[in-house]
Enzyme design. Structure first.
Site, PDB file in Angstrom:
ATOM      1  N   HIS A 145     -31.145  29.225  25.333  1.00 11.56           N
ATOM      2  CA  HIS A 145     -29.886  28.474  25.322  1.00 11.56           C
ATOM      3  C   HIS A 145     -29.308  28.572  26.742  1.00 11.56           C
ATOM      4  O   HIS A 145     -29.530  29.564  27.424  1.00 11.56           O
ATOM      5  CB  HIS A 145     -28.952  29.155  24.306  1.00 11.56           C
ATOM      6  CG  HIS A 145     -27.681  28.436  24.033  1.00 11.56           C
ATOM      7  ND1 HIS A 145     -26.596  28.487  24.872  1.00 11.56           N
ATOM      8  CD2 HIS A 145     -27.309  27.648  22.995  1.00 11.56           C
ATOM      9  CE1 HIS A 145     -25.601  27.762  24.361  1.00 11.56           C
ATOM     10  NE2 HIS A 145     -26.016  27.243  23.216  1.00 11.56           N
ATOM     11  N   ASP A 199     -30.362  38.058  23.298  1.00 12.55           N
ATOM     12  CA  ASP A 199     -29.399  37.081  22.777  1.00 12.55           C
ATOM     13  C   ASP A 199     -29.709  36.921  21.286  1.00 12.55           C
ATOM     14  O   ASP A 199     -30.692  36.282  20.905  1.00 12.55           O
ATOM     15  CB  ASP A 199     -29.579  35.763  23.537  1.00 12.55           C
ATOM     16  CG  ASP A 199     -28.759  34.625  22.935  1.00 12.55           C
ATOM     17  OD1 ASP A 199     -28.139  34.822  21.873  1.00 12.55           O
ATOM     18  OD2 ASP A 199     -28.751  33.540  23.532  1.00 12.55           O
ATOM     19  N   GLN A 256     -28.671  33.700  17.228  1.00  8.43           N
ATOM     20  CA  GLN A 256     -29.286  32.980  16.110  1.00  8.43           C
ATOM     21  C   GLN A 256     -30.136  33.874  15.216  1.00  8.43           C
ATOM     22  O   GLN A 256     -30.997  33.373  14.481  1.00  8.43           O
ATOM     23  CB  GLN A 256     -30.150  31.819  16.639  1.00  8.43           C
ATOM     24  CG  GLN A 256     -29.369  30.760  17.378  1.00  8.43           C
ATOM     25  CD  GLN A 256     -28.398  29.978  16.487  1.00  8.43           C
ATOM     26  OE1 GLN A 256     -28.451  30.071  15.258  1.00  8.43           O
ATOM     27  NE2 GLN A 256     -27.515  29.225  17.091  1.00  8.43           N
ATOM     28  N   LYS A 296     -20.959  32.569  14.152  1.00 11.15           N
ATOM     29  CA  LYS A 296     -22.280  32.195  13.629  1.00 11.15           C
ATOM     30  C   LYS A 296     -22.722  33.158  12.526  1.00 11.15           C
ATOM     31  O   LYS A 296     -23.805  33.027  11.975  1.00 11.15           O
ATOM     32  CB  LYS A 296     -23.309  32.172  14.758  1.00 11.15           C
ATOM     33  CG  LYS A 296     -23.063  31.058  15.776  1.00 11.15           C
ATOM     34  CD  LYS A 296     -24.168  30.996  16.782  1.00 11.15           C
ATOM     35  CE  LYS A 296     -23.804  30.237  18.038  1.00 11.15           C
ATOM     36  NZ  LYS A 296     -23.808  28.784  17.881  1.00 11.15           N
ATOM     37  N   CYS A 356     -28.131  22.454  24.026  1.00 10.61           N
ATOM     38  CA  CYS A 356     -27.931  23.398  25.138  1.00 10.61           C
ATOM     39  C   CYS A 356     -29.227  24.101  25.504  1.00 10.61           C
ATOM     40  O   CYS A 356     -29.233  25.310  25.798  1.00 10.61           O
ATOM     41  CB  CYS A 356     -26.851  24.433  24.814  1.00 10.61           C
ATOM     42  SG  CYS A 356     -25.260  23.732  24.501  1.00 10.61           S
TER      43      CYS A 356
HETATM   44  N1  PMP Z   1     -27.316  31.697  22.480  1.00  9.11           N
HETATM   45  C1  PMP Z   1     -27.839  30.996  21.471  1.00  9.11           C
HETATM   46  C2  PMP Z   1     -29.272  31.217  21.101  1.00  9.11           C
HETATM   47  C3  PMP Z   1     -27.044  30.108  20.752  1.00  9.11           C
HETATM   48  O1  PMP Z   1     -27.563  29.410  19.755  1.00  9.11           O
HETATM   49  C4  PMP Z   1     -25.686  29.956  21.107  1.00  9.11           C
HETATM   50  C5  PMP Z   1     -24.781  28.991  20.362  1.00  9.11           C
HETATM   51  N2  PMP Z   1     -25.332  27.759  20.087  1.00  9.11           N
HETATM   52  C6  PMP Z   1     -25.192  30.717  22.161  1.00  9.11           C
HETATM   53  C7  PMP Z   1     -26.031  31.574  22.828  1.00  9.11           C
HETATM   54  C8  PMP Z   1     -23.761  30.621  22.581  1.00  9.11           C
HETATM   55  O2  PMP Z   1     -22.941  31.062  21.559  1.00  9.11           O
HETATM   56  P1  PMP Z   1     -21.341  30.860  21.648  1.00  9.11           P
HETATM   57  O3  PMP Z   1     -21.126  29.397  21.883  1.00  9.11           O
HETATM   58  O4  PMP Z   1     -20.852  31.318  20.322  1.00  9.11           O
HETATM   59  O5  PMP Z   1     -20.872  31.690  22.776  1.00  9.11           O
END
Ligand code: PMP
Length: 393
Positions: free
Chosen positions: A117, A188, A191, A214, A351
């Site tokens: 991401h 990270d 997910q 999440k 993203c």
């Molecule tokens: N890392 C991953 C793998 C994600 O899926 C996301 C959210 N889509 C993020 C980071 C960022 O999370 P947040 O927008 O809650 O900061």
């Protein structure tokens, strides 16, 4: 199979007169009543700033906030709740590490995967690091054996589960290799933490980042697990609540976790994370994993059987998200048609532009699942895709 749909009031909602089929849980999960009530109750009868007041409300807020930290600590298997830092979310957690490590990262390398991401790409670039990605196979699975750590690699930063493909990385093995080279590891877990049990002691990573929203809690709150090995990291932020002594000449900092929590935190959010942890732990992460695996595998199989549908990613362990495209239909158009059927999916690059480039596409339709997802939701997804195909025939 677990049946918790009654715990989530929003799932009773109709959109365009149709039952809501919520398949966008990777973007944010829906909230159970206990979480909604805890947030509301905090502002109704508990609201007060923490750690700074002698009065009753402040004491109660502080206690609840710290209790939430203990719950999260227990949830991820931390050795000590002081390793759990409340942040604004995964993005904030990773940015804080990037900022703190900037002196070592600038001019050096961070090893990532090609399935990250943007939150696990951009902060390292902003810290002045060059990114190297571990090689992938044709399904965009990380080839751990080809991991190359050099003298310039100062951090390995990898996702546990991909927000696009749903593929799960073997973070324990990757950490082991990094540790052999004395390189710290950030995971990270945005997910994964809501889908599979995680034990940071077992994984032995140095940092773990995830978001409350999440994992059934409120938005604007998240966690950065910082292993006690990094108790004296330079804080990314300065201000109230994180200092021991301040003079105009010099400031000394408190120990973690306060060291890394400058200013007034998202108190209601943190409390909601504690409630969300209680909620999933009462069900049991193993049960959640099992239920979601059944729904996820069923949905994936059904999509794989469909003509003209390309499903991306393929590996033994997958969870959360399934990305696909429908032949001859732009992903955005597919999403719009499904929306009118009450089916909430996400479209675009999610993203993850470098991954899109590897796949040779601009974007996908993504259906993503949570503990309240059912096989009926998957059937509705298939129906939605069929309708898209008919309309585009
Ligand atoms: N890392 C991953 C793998 C994600 O899926 C996301 C959210 N889509 C993020 C980071 C960022 O999370 P947040 O927008 O809650 O900061």
């Amino acid at each position: 199979m677990i049946d918790v749909r009654k715990d989530f009031p929003i799932l009773e909602k109709e959109v365009y007169g149709k039952r809501l089929v919520y398949l966008d849980s990777a973007a944010t999960t829906q909230k159970p009543s206990c979480v909604i009530n805890a947030i509301s109750e905090f502002y109704r009868s508990g609201n007060s700033n923490i750690h700074r007041g002698v009065h009753y409300l402040s004491e109660v807020s502080s206690e609840r906030y710290e209790k939430a930290r203990e719950k999260v600590s227990d949830f991820i298997g931390a050795r000590n709740s002081s390793e759990v830092v409340f942040t604004a979310g995964t993005t904030d957690s990773i940015n804080q590490v990037a900022c703190s490590l900037r002196p070592v990262l600038a001019g050096n390398e961070v090893l990532i995967t090609g399935v990250e991401h943007h939150s696990n790409i951009v902060p390292w670039q902003m810290a002045g690091a060059t990114l190297k990605a571990i090689q992938m196979d044709d399904d965009c699975n990380v080839l751990i054996d080809s991991m190359e750590i050099t003298d310039r690699t100062k951090l390995v930063a990898i996702n546990h589960a991909s927000n696009v493909l749903g593929s799960v990385n073997d973070i324990k093995e990757i950490t082991e290799i990094a540790k052999d080279h004395d390189v710290p590891v950030l995971v990270d877990a945005a997910q994964s933490v809501q889908h599979v049990p995680i034990d940071v002691k077992d994984v032995d990573c140095d940092f773990l980042a995830f978001s409350g929203h999440k994992m059934y809690a409120g938005t604007g709150v998240g966690v950065l697990y910082v292993s006690e090995r990094f108790n004296d990291l330079l804080p990314a932020r300065g201000g109230g609540g994180m200092v021991d002594k301040v003079t105009l000449e010099k400031t000394t900092y408190l120990d973690p976790p306060q060291r890394y929590e400058a200013g007034t935190p998202n108190i209601a959010g943190a409390i909601s994370m504690g409630v969300a942890v209680d909620y999933v732990q009462n069900i049991g992460m193993d049960k959640i994993k099992e239920h979601e695996h059944e729904v996820y595998s069923y949905a994936r199989e059904r999509l794989l059987e469909m003509d003209g549908v390309t499903v991306y990613g393929n590996t033994d362990e997958m969870c959360g998200a399934i990305s696909f495209n429908i032949e001859g239909v732009h992903h955005y158009d597919a999403g719009l048609i499904m929306d009118k059927m009450g089916i909430a999916v996400r479209t675009g690059h999610h993203c993850a532009q470098p991954l899109m480039r590897s796949l040779g596409i601009e974007g996908t339709v993504r259906a993503s699942f949570a503990l309240y997802s059912t096989k009926e939701d998957a059937d509705m997804l298939v129906e939605g895709i069929e309708k898209v195909r008919v309309l585009h025939a």
